[in-house]
Design an enzyme around this catalytic site. Structure first.
Site: not given
Length: 831
Positions: A672, A715
């Site tokens: 990611s 996040k």
């Protein structure tokens, strides 16, 4: 290519409209039947339960809390209630081979009555048999036999005595037994008197003594035979007396079991054994005297009657069994096929055990000490077990497979099963097995067993795969609200209004990190409903509202977020360096997710890059020190491929770049951050600074497309918390893959900040879009001549790579020139 604009706040959180749910409080909702969101699993369970073939046992796989057990139990219980009752089973004594108890199959509800009937029979026999032997008729018959023996004995000895007397010989009794002596005038002669007789008379008397001595010995040899005949006659008489008593009792009892031939055979064996061992039923004095007469005898006491008991292994409830306890059980659960949940599937709890009792310092056992296991109780029905608990118990899994393969239940210890015990013990007759086994457990257990155990696939042919999420729309939201109502009624909680239910539904969407899905992890939803009820009661309210649900969510986060809070604190104190303002070359804010049990949170990380002349490699420092996982290493290798494809198709790539997660003290995995790492490489190559008020997440492919990642909500919120603590400026934000927009279920404070323009979230489809947002400079599209526009990021990168390539060639030429000059130098010392 135009850079995307920040997302509107409406796309950051898809809220459930309380008005669309159609109720004011959950008290108005009807009971929701079945389980929602598990259509595939329901069909698999229905198929697995319905098919009646060998090997079609069921494994329900899915994460904990998805309702596997409750669904299976509810479905199986409903099906079992309509099925016929299974047979009863019991163990009885094997009178021929006592160490091999016999298993009797009886119609439903007949085993326990048989046990009671045998107890009553034994009680009646223990009274009737002694009474028969105490009767006048028995005494007369016995006296006749004894008189007959006495008369025969006296007649034989009387005739011998008469013959001896006629021949001048007397039969005398001595300390050594019977003997013969000469006599005269009815007087026994002494040795001197015998010697005084004429020699002829002496020879005559001596001959008579010799002949009579042989006859007397023959007569004495017949005495034991006569006694044996007497005992046989008494024994036969005893058998007749016992038979007259027992046969009547057995015949009366057998009338109740005429439809069960096995029981009739067993009763006949009992009858014969009682007749053969009548001593056990007589008082000790009487039995001792009788044993002396008949030469028999067995151990006395209550233990001798255990062989006539019935050890009921499996019994079913029927209308014939009208005990209060049974009626209570029938009211709780209707009779039908048994459904057994074995919570502790040890080897004895699963297949049964043979217990022992201490007797005079020795452990002894008999068929009455055979105890049933879960397979016995579930025989003819369903057995449900937790796969993990089953596998944790030694020998249990193998014993289960052995029983399912053979379709028999053999009660034996693990030592016997594996040939480790050679002592004599019971060998109960196996009981035929007809059971549907249902295991439930995590997916990894199912796939692990499927791969490593070939027998598992043959025995558990049906897999019910429980999903962790379901589609979210108006209908499913109403169904979900109905499930919330079920939980409230089941746990006797305060009703919840539509606003509270909508908040729970929103939380379920956030749990699966998808605005278009709802989590089917009902255990956590149930916990949230209970905790919301707690906070409503603390506020003295009669209805649970959105405020209480949110308070429950916040309270649970607070209980779990000590580590997150410490990380945020270290960032604010600049112990962990995360910049949220200014611009830097070769530095960028990446986003990661940390998972602590069921609590996850986002953690910003500073990623830096340095570039220099090299051989076209991107060095992953994390991998070099064994902190980078394989997925992270894959992402870094993709970066090399992208840079080579875009900037060095037809020439060497003379680049060496080093990437590292700064202040990282643990493992790094996942791809990611690959787009983030690509951005920082491009910044280092172009020497164009990156805006530090932005953070980035997303993976990238070889073509430069930004791909979806997981944990997008955590996040974003992790970086937002850092920015919020330092003060939101309106320039801060996060770049996410455009494919992740549908997953956004952000906190209310993040949505509010975005609505006010104080925090921005950019959906990015390509690397070019991302680098343009991060640098404020156009990425640049390659022209027909193969070059990028002046003033673009890609032009700067291309120029730097060309410079590195040119320097690499210069270095190669210089090296070649030195090599040639070295080859022309004269050898040292004039050699």
């Amino acid at each position: 290519m135009t850079a995307p604009k920040p997302l509107s706040h409406e796309k950051l959180h898809t809220a459930c409209d309380p008005r669309a749910l159609g109720f004011r409080t959950t008290a108005e909702l009807a009971e929701v039947e079945g389980v929602i969101g598990q259509g595939r699993a329901v069909e698999a369970v229905r198929f697995g339960i319905g098919i009646r073939q060998k090997g079609y046992n069921l494994f329900a796989l899915g994460p904990e809390g998805t309702g596997k057990f409750s669904l299976v139990e509810r479905f199986v219980t409903a099906v079992a209630a309509d099925e016929s009752l299974p047979s009863d089973w019991c163990y009885v004594n094997n009178f021929t081979e006592p160490h091999k108890p016999r298993a009797l199959r009886l119609p439903p509800g007949r085993a326990r009555p048989l046990g009671r009937d045998m107890e009553k029979l034994l009680e009646d026999l223990r009274q009737a048999i002694p009474a028969a032997f105490d009767g006048e008729e028995y005494a007369n018959r016995k006296e006749i036999i004894e008189e007959h023996f006495k008369e025969s004995h006296e007649a034989a000895f009387g005739a011998f005595r008469k013959e001896a007397s006629e021949r001048g010989i007397a039969m005398v009794r001595t300390p050594m037994g019977l003997g013969l002596a000469p006599m005269k005038d009815d007087e026994i002669l002494s040795p001197d008197e015998f010697k005084a007789l004429p020699e002829k008379e002496q020879r005559k008397r001596a001959k008579a003594l010799e002949e009579l001595q042989g006859k007397m010995e023959e007569l004495l040899r017949q005495v034991p035979r006569w006694e044996k005949e007497q005992r046989e006659k008494i024994r036969e008489m005893n058998r007749d007396v016992t038979r007259n008593v027992v046969s009547h009792q057995i015949e009366e009892l057998a009338k109740s079991y005429e439809d069960i031939p096995e029981v009739i055979d067993y009763l006949h064996e009992v009858e014969q054994d009682v007749i053969d061992n009548v001593d056990d039923f007589l008082p000790q004095e009487q039995a001792s005297g009788l044993a002396a007469l008949t030469g028999g005898g067995r151990p006395q006491g209550e233990a001798s009657f255990r062989r006539y008991q019935v050890n009921v292994m499996v019994e079913t409830c029927t209308s014939d069994d009208a005990s209060e306890e049974t009626e209570k059980k029938k009211a709780e659960k209707p009779c039908g096929a048994p459904v057994v949940y074995e919570d502790h599937p040890t080897h004895p709890n699963l297949i049964g055990r043979i217990e022992h009792i201490s007797q005079y310092g020795t452990l002894v056992t008999d068929f009455n000490l055979i105890k049933p296991g879960g397979l016995h109780r579930a025989n003819g029905g369903y057995l449900i077990m937790d796969a993990r608990k089953l596998l944790m118990q030694p020998f249990s899994y193998e014993a289960l497979k052995r029983a399912l393969r053979s379709e028999m239940i053999r009660v034996e210890s693990p030592g016997e099963s594996y040939g480790l015990v050679s002592t004599v013990t019971l060998q109960p007759e196996p009981i035929p097995l007809d059971v549907k086994v249902v295991l439930f457990g995590d997916p990894y257990l199912y796939y692990l067993l499927s791969r490593l155990d070939p027998e598992f696939v043959e025995l558990f042919k049906v897999a019910a795969d429980f999903d962790t999420r379901m589609d979210r729309d108006a209908d499913t939201s109403k169904q979900f609200a109905g499930v919330i109502g079920n939980m409230i009624r089941k746990n006797d909680l305060l009703p919840m209004d539509s606003g509270g239910a909508a908040c729970v539904i929103d939380h379920a969407a956030r749990q699966c990190s998808d605005a278009e899905k709802l989590s089917t992890h009902m255990a956590s939803i149930d916990d949230l409903v209970r905790e919301s009820d707690y906070w409503a009661r603390q506020d003295g309210k009669d209805v649970v509202t959105k405020v209480h649900v949110q308070k429950a969510i916040d309270a649970k986060i607070y209980r779990s977020d000590r580590i997150r809070e410490r990380i945020q604190e270290e960032i604010q104190r600049n112990t962990l360096v995360i910049e949220t303002a200014g611009a830097r070359v070769g530095q960028i804010n990446g986003l990661a997710v940390l998972q602590l049990d069921d609590f996850s949170f986002g953690k910003p990380s500073r990623i830096s890059c340095t570039v220099r002349l090299g051989k076209g490699e991107v060095i992953d420092i994390e991998r070099e020190v064994a902190l980078g996982g394989p997925l992270h290493s894959k992402g870094v290798l993709i970066l090399s491929s992208f840079i080579g494809m875009r900037y060095a198709k037809d020439k060497p790539l003379s680049l060496s770049a080093s990437l590292v997660f700064e202040q990282s003290y643990g493992g790094v995995d996942g791809d990611s951050a690959s787009s983030t790492e690509l951005y920082v490489i491009l910044s280092a190559l172009s020497e164009i600074p990156i805006n530090q008020s932005l953070a980035v997440t997303g993976s990238v492919d070889q073509m430069g497309r930004v791909q979806a990642i997981g944990g997008v909500n955590d996040k974003i919120e992790g970086f937002f918390d850092v920015c919020k603590a330092r003060g939101l400026t309106g320039e801060q934000g996060v770049l996410i893959p455009a494919a992740n927009v549908k997953h956004l279920m952000l906190r209310a404070d993040v949505v509010e900040a975005a609505r006010e323009g104080r925090f921005n979230i950019y959906p990015v489809e390509t690397v070019d879009q991302g680098i343009e947002i991060l640098t404020g400079i156009p990425a640049g599209v390659r022209g027909k001549d193969g070059s990028f526009p002046i003033g673009s990021v890609n032009r700067a990168v291309q120029k730097r790579l060309d410079t590195l390539t040119r320097k690499a060639r210069e270095v190669e030429r210089a090296a070649l020139k030195r090599s040639m000059l070295d080859s022309r130098k004269p050898p040292p010392n004039g050699d």
